[in-house]
Design an enzyme around this catalytic site. Sequence first.
Site, PDB file in Angstrom:
ATOM      1  N   HIS A  64       0.826  -1.207   0.000  1.00  0.00           N
ATOM      2  CA  HIS A  64       0.000   0.000   0.000  1.00  0.00           C
ATOM      3  C   HIS A  64       0.859   1.254   0.000  1.00  0.00           C
ATOM      4  O   HIS A  64       0.435   2.310  -0.461  1.00  0.00           O
ATOM      5  CB  HIS A  64      -0.923   0.036   1.221  1.00  0.00           C
ATOM      6  CG  HIS A  64      -1.924  -1.069   1.252  1.00  0.00           C
ATOM      7  ND1 HIS A  64      -2.998  -1.113   0.411  1.00  0.00           N
ATOM      8  CD2 HIS A  64      -1.988  -2.189   2.004  1.00  0.00           C
ATOM      9  CE1 HIS A  64      -3.702  -2.205   0.641  1.00  0.00           C
ATOM     10  NE2 HIS A  64      -3.110  -2.877   1.606  1.00  0.00           N
ATOM     11  N   HIS A  94       5.537   6.695   6.400  1.00  0.00           N
ATOM     12  CA  HIS A  94       5.074   6.195   5.110  1.00  0.00           C
ATOM     13  C   HIS A  94       4.410   7.346   4.368  1.00  0.00           C
ATOM     14  O   HIS A  94       4.170   8.412   4.946  1.00  0.00           O
ATOM     15  CB  HIS A  94       4.093   5.031   5.305  1.00  0.00           C
ATOM     16  CG  HIS A  94       2.879   5.410   6.076  1.00  0.00           C
ATOM     17  ND1 HIS A  94       2.784   5.285   7.441  1.00  0.00           N
ATOM     18  CD2 HIS A  94       1.690   5.955   5.677  1.00  0.00           C
ATOM     19  CE1 HIS A  94       1.605   5.719   7.841  1.00  0.00           C
ATOM     20  NE2 HIS A  94       0.924   6.138   6.799  1.00  0.00           N
ATOM     21  N   HIS A  96       1.302   8.660   1.465  1.00  0.00           N
ATOM     22  CA  HIS A  96       0.073   8.418   0.706  1.00  0.00           C
ATOM     23  C   HIS A  96       0.156   9.283  -0.544  1.00  0.00           C
ATOM     24  O   HIS A  96       0.613  10.418  -0.481  1.00  0.00           O
ATOM     25  CB  HIS A  96      -1.163   8.819   1.522  1.00  0.00           C
ATOM     26  CG  HIS A  96      -1.330   8.023   2.777  1.00  0.00           C
ATOM     27  ND1 HIS A  96      -2.144   6.932   2.864  1.00  0.00           N
ATOM     28  CD2 HIS A  96      -0.770   8.161   4.006  1.00  0.00           C
ATOM     29  CE1 HIS A  96      -2.086   6.424   4.086  1.00  0.00           C
ATOM     30  NE2 HIS A  96      -1.258   7.159   4.803  1.00  0.00           N
ATOM     31  N   GLU A 106      -4.307  12.794   2.059  1.00  0.00           N
ATOM     32  CA  GLU A 106      -5.496  12.274   2.719  1.00  0.00           C
ATOM     33  C   GLU A 106      -6.277  13.400   3.370  1.00  0.00           C
ATOM     34  O   GLU A 106      -7.469  13.548   3.157  1.00  0.00           O
ATOM     35  CB  GLU A 106      -5.087  11.241   3.757  1.00  0.00           C
ATOM     36  CG  GLU A 106      -4.420  10.059   3.105  1.00  0.00           C
ATOM     37  CD  GLU A 106      -4.809   8.790   3.806  1.00  0.00           C
ATOM     38  OE1 GLU A 106      -5.491   7.974   3.197  1.00  0.00           O
ATOM     39  OE2 GLU A 106      -4.424   8.643   4.972  1.00  0.00           O
ATOM     40  N   HIS A 119       3.326  10.539   6.577  1.00  0.00           N
ATOM     41  CA  HIS A 119       2.893  10.291   7.962  1.00  0.00           C
ATOM     42  C   HIS A 119       4.045   9.745   8.787  1.00  0.00           C
ATOM     43  O   HIS A 119       4.561   8.665   8.494  1.00  0.00           O
ATOM     44  CB  HIS A 119       1.735   9.278   7.983  1.00  0.00           C
ATOM     45  CG  HIS A 119       0.461   9.836   7.456  1.00  0.00           C
ATOM     46  ND1 HIS A 119      -0.585   9.053   7.011  1.00  0.00           N
ATOM     47  CD2 HIS A 119       0.058  11.138   7.333  1.00  0.00           C
ATOM     48  CE1 HIS A 119      -1.575   9.850   6.624  1.00  0.00           C
ATOM     49  NE2 HIS A 119      -1.217  11.109   6.809  1.00  0.00           N
ATOM     50  N   THR A 197      -5.832   5.975   9.026  1.00  0.00           N
ATOM     51  CA  THR A 197      -6.584   6.260   7.797  1.00  0.00           C
ATOM     52  C   THR A 197      -6.737   5.019   6.926  1.00  0.00           C
ATOM     53  O   THR A 197      -7.327   5.090   5.859  1.00  0.00           O
ATOM     54  CB  THR A 197      -5.887   7.355   6.973  1.00  0.00           C
ATOM     55  OG1 THR A 197      -4.579   6.886   6.618  1.00  0.00           O
ATOM     56  CG2 THR A 197      -5.779   8.630   7.760  1.00  0.00           C
ATOM     57  N   THR A 198      -6.171   3.908   7.363  1.00  0.00           N
ATOM     58  CA  THR A 198      -6.328   2.641   6.654  1.00  0.00           C
ATOM     59  C   THR A 198      -6.804   1.599   7.666  1.00  0.00           C
ATOM     60  O   THR A 198      -6.583   1.761   8.873  1.00  0.00           O
ATOM     61  CB  THR A 198      -4.990   2.173   6.038  1.00  0.00           C
ATOM     62  OG1 THR A 198      -4.025   2.003   7.074  1.00  0.00           O
ATOM     63  CG2 THR A 198      -4.471   3.184   5.024  1.00  0.00           C
TER      64      THR A 198
HETATM   65  C1  GRE Z   1      -1.800   4.306   7.835  1.00  0.00           C
HETATM   66  O1  GRE Z   1      -1.897   3.069   7.752  1.00  0.00           O
HETATM   67  O2  GRE Z   1      -1.874   5.042   6.877  1.00  0.00           O
HETATM   68  C2  GRE Z   1      -1.558   4.871   9.202  1.00  0.00           C
HETATM   69  C3  GRE Z   1      -1.004   4.079  10.194  1.00  0.00           C
HETATM   70  C4  GRE Z   1      -0.798   4.601  11.457  1.00  0.00           C
HETATM   71  C5  GRE Z   1      -1.134   5.898  11.701  1.00  0.00           C
HETATM   72  C6  GRE Z   1      -1.667   6.688  10.696  1.00  0.00           C
HETATM   73  C7  GRE Z   1      -1.886   6.183   9.426  1.00  0.00           C
HETATM   74  O3  GRE Z   1      -0.657   2.787   9.940  1.00  0.00           O
HETATM   75  O4  GRE Z   1      -2.381   6.946   8.442  1.00  0.00           O
HETATM   76 ZN    ZN Z   2      -0.883   7.027   6.797  1.00  0.00          ZN
END
Ligand code: GRE
Ligand code: ZN
Length: 258
Positions: A64, A94, A96, A106, A119, A197-198
């Site tokens: 992802h 990570h 997005h 997001e 993030h 958010t996931t």
């Molecule tokens: C995500 O999976 O995008 C995530 C996390 C932990 C905190 C925030 C977040 O795994 O967006």
């Molecule tokens: Zn995230």
Amino acid sequence: TGNLWGYGKEDGPSVWHKNYPVAQGDRQSPIDIVPHQASHDPSLGPVVLNYDQCTSIKIANNGHSVVVEFDDSDDRSVIRGGPLDNPYRLKQFHFHWGVKGCHGSEHTVAGNSYASELHLVHWNAVKYTTFGEAATAPDGLAVLGIFLQHHGRFVKAVFFFFFFFLLQGSAADFKGFNPKCLLPSSLHYWTYLGSLTTPPLHESVIWIVVKDPITVSEKQVTCLAGSSEPALGRLLPASGLYLHTFLTQGLYTRNWEF
Ligand code: GRE
Ligand code: ZN
């Protein structure tokens, strides 16, 4: 099984609630941040990042996103201040991004999205013993959100992360990377209580969303077109949003040479 989710028609944000009922909870992220609706809370101080010991361990593609993981066995890399009652340990960061490269963030600001969102995920090791335990607790996680916008310089570190995502299922050693080089010079922020958010969408995140984006070149964000999508279908109106206006300076320290 309950672990199957994605961003498509069949498995996307609009059906996440079937396997993860909390998707319909009242503290879900992301939200649309409406700046003039945020209240100024004078009791909020600046957020302070202690990342100087570069505790990064490895980089991985989890299907992802690209995730950089940190050694979180002690307090060498922590965030403190702002809305946080105690230091929170850096666990991973990570990104997005979006299908077309320009609407991948997001969170949105007054309805406008940014190209991408970084993030930095931290956990409360004062109250909880493991990341997993903290991830289900209402004050368990603190996530620093950083927007990425186009039309800037080419940022080699960001290109590296996005490029890494093209290597499906891969992982590699990634020691000595200091994420401070990914931050804007000011850390003015909005903060609110939200969620992952996931899936599993736990309502455990104290969000600290930085107002100033970092700028990157257009090419490096669009090179991943089609790889991931933001959960825009899940955007909720802002509530309990607080504005903070301290200036934190001198955050640019480059260490990892790309
Ligand atoms: C995500 O999976 O995008 C995530 C996390 C932990 C905190 C925030 C977040 O795994 O967006
Ligand atoms: Zn995230």
